[in-house]
Write a protein that holds these residues in place. Sequence first.
Motif, PDB file in Angstrom:
ATOM      1  N   ILE A  45      -6.155   0.129 -10.909  1.00  0.00           N
ATOM      2  CA  ILE A  45      -4.956   0.955 -10.762  1.00  0.00           C
ATOM      3  C   ILE A  45      -3.864   0.105 -10.136  1.00  0.00           C
ATOM      4  CG2 ILE A  45      -3.997   3.010  -9.694  1.00  0.00           C
ATOM      5  CD1 ILE A  45      -6.805   4.195  -9.662  1.00  0.00           C
ATOM      6  N   ASP A  46      -2.729  -0.017 -10.828  1.00  0.00           N
ATOM      7  CA  ASP A  46      -1.645  -0.838 -10.293  1.00  0.00           C
ATOM      8  C   ASP A  46      -0.425  -0.023  -9.877  1.00  0.00           C
ATOM      9  OD1 ASP A  46      -0.978  -0.156 -12.837  1.00  0.00           O
ATOM     10  OD2 ASP A  46      -0.264  -2.133 -13.421  1.00  0.00           O
ATOM     11  N   ARG A  47      -0.437   1.287 -10.103  1.00  0.00           N
ATOM     12  CA  ARG A  47       0.675   2.140  -9.668  1.00  0.00           C
ATOM     13  C   ARG A  47       0.386   2.657  -8.269  1.00  0.00           C
ATOM     14  NH1 ARG A  47       0.710   5.965 -14.513  1.00  0.00           N
ATOM     15  NH2 ARG A  47       0.900   7.441 -12.810  1.00  0.00           N
ATOM     16  N   ALA A  48       1.375   2.554  -7.383  1.00  0.00           N
ATOM     17  CA  ALA A  48       1.173   2.861  -5.962  1.00  0.00           C
ATOM     18  C   ALA A  48       0.846   4.335  -5.738  1.00  0.00           C
ATOM     19  CB  ALA A  48       2.405   2.459  -5.165  1.00  0.00           C
ATOM     20  N   GLY A  49       1.508   5.228  -6.416  1.00  0.00           N
ATOM     21  CA  GLY A  49       1.273   6.654  -6.216  1.00  0.00           C
ATOM     22  C   GLY A  49      -0.126   7.080  -6.619  1.00  0.00           C
ATOM     23  N   LEU A  50      -0.557   6.599  -7.763  1.00  0.00           N
ATOM     24  CA  LEU A  50      -1.896   6.929  -8.234  1.00  0.00           C
ATOM     25  C   LEU A  50      -2.959   6.279  -7.350  1.00  0.00           C
ATOM     26  CD1 LEU A  50      -3.564   8.331 -10.417  1.00  0.00           C
ATOM     27  CD2 LEU A  50      -3.365   6.254 -11.779  1.00  0.00           C
ATOM     28  N   LEU A  51      -2.711   5.067  -6.910  1.00  0.00           N
ATOM     29  CA  LEU A  51      -3.649   4.391  -6.015  1.00  0.00           C
ATOM     30  C   LEU A  51      -3.743   5.119  -4.675  1.00  0.00           C
ATOM     31  CD1 LEU A  51      -5.526   1.996  -5.557  1.00  0.00           C
ATOM     32  CD2 LEU A  51      -3.546   0.694  -4.797  1.00  0.00           C
ATOM     33  N   LEU A  52      -2.635   5.622  -4.183  1.00  0.00           N
ATOM     34  CA  LEU A  52      -2.639   6.380  -2.940  1.00  0.00           C
ATOM     35  C   LEU A  52      -3.443   7.667  -3.089  1.00  0.00           C
ATOM     36  CD1 LEU A  52      -1.548   6.635  -0.044  1.00  0.00           C
ATOM     37  CD2 LEU A  52       0.404   7.849  -1.009  1.00  0.00           C
ATOM     38  N   ALA A  53      -3.259   8.373  -4.194  1.00  0.00           N
ATOM     39  CA  ALA A  53      -3.982   9.628  -4.413  1.00  0.00           C
ATOM     40  C   ALA A  53      -5.482   9.398  -4.554  1.00  0.00           C
ATOM     41  CB  ALA A  53      -3.434  10.321  -5.658  1.00  0.00           C
ATOM     42  N   VAL A  54      -5.875   8.433  -5.365  1.00  0.00           N
ATOM     43  CA  VAL A  54      -7.296   8.159  -5.572  1.00  0.00           C
ATOM     44  C   VAL A  54      -7.921   7.591  -4.301  1.00  0.00           C
ATOM     45  CG1 VAL A  54      -8.911   6.721  -6.868  1.00  0.00           C
ATOM     46  CG2 VAL A  54      -7.055   7.861  -8.053  1.00  0.00           C
ATOM     47  N   GLY A  55      -7.221   6.708  -3.625  1.00  0.00           N
ATOM     48  CA  GLY A  55      -7.747   6.121  -2.399  1.00  0.00           C
ATOM     49  C   GLY A  55      -7.926   7.140  -1.286  1.00  0.00           C
ATOM     50  N   CYS A  56      -6.975   8.044  -1.132  1.00  0.00           N
ATOM     51  CA  CYS A  56      -7.116   9.089  -0.108  1.00  0.00           C
ATOM     52  C   CYS A  56      -8.252  10.038  -0.442  1.00  0.00           C
ATOM     53  CB  CYS A  56      -5.809   9.859   0.040  1.00  0.00           C
ATOM     54  SG  CYS A  56      -4.535   8.939   0.905  1.00  0.00           S
ATOM     55  N   ALA A  57      -8.419  10.358  -1.720  1.00  0.00           N
ATOM     56  CA  ALA A  57      -9.520  11.237  -2.119  1.00  0.00           C
ATOM     57  C   ALA A  57     -10.866  10.566  -1.853  1.00  0.00           C
ATOM     58  CB  ALA A  57      -9.384  11.600  -3.595  1.00  0.00           C
ATOM     59  N   LEU A  58     -10.990   9.302  -2.191  1.00  0.00           N
ATOM     60  CA  LEU A  58     -12.246   8.590  -1.934  1.00  0.00           C
ATOM     61  C   LEU A  58     -12.485   8.375  -0.443  1.00  0.00           C
ATOM     62  CD1 LEU A  58     -12.238   5.908  -4.754  1.00  0.00           C
ATOM     63  CD2 LEU A  58     -13.823   7.819  -4.495  1.00  0.00           C
ATOM     64  N   ALA A  59     -11.437   8.183   0.323  1.00  0.00           N
ATOM     65  CA  ALA A  59     -11.598   7.982   1.764  1.00  0.00           C
ATOM     66  C   ALA A  59     -12.000   9.277   2.461  1.00  0.00           C
ATOM     67  CB  ALA A  59     -10.309   7.435   2.362  1.00  0.00           C
ATOM     68  N   ALA A  60     -11.575  10.406   1.945  1.00  0.00           N
ATOM     69  CA  ALA A  60     -11.901  11.696   2.557  1.00  0.00           C
ATOM     70  C   ALA A  60     -13.255  12.228   2.107  1.00  0.00           C
ATOM     71  CB  ALA A  60     -10.820  12.709   2.228  1.00  0.00           C
TER      72      ALA A  60
END
Length: 67
Positions: A45-60
């Motif tokens: 994933i190279d788009r910041a918004g999508l990376l933020l959403a997926v990363g926060c979901a995986l971190a939670a």
Amino acid sequence: MTASALFLAVLFGSLGFGYLVYGRKQRAVVPVVCGLLLLIVPYFIDRAGLLLAVGCALAALPFVYRR
């Protein structure tokens, strides 16, 4: 890849490494899987918004799904 996406990749990569080490020491499957995914996802994933959403979901996920 933008600077914000690169920063998020480093942030989620370090968080994923922490989850991986913690999960291996505790022998817990969910943190290990989330840690691996957090380490791998920024490569795809190279788009910041999508990376933020997926990363926060995986971190939670380890906090939501405790076993």
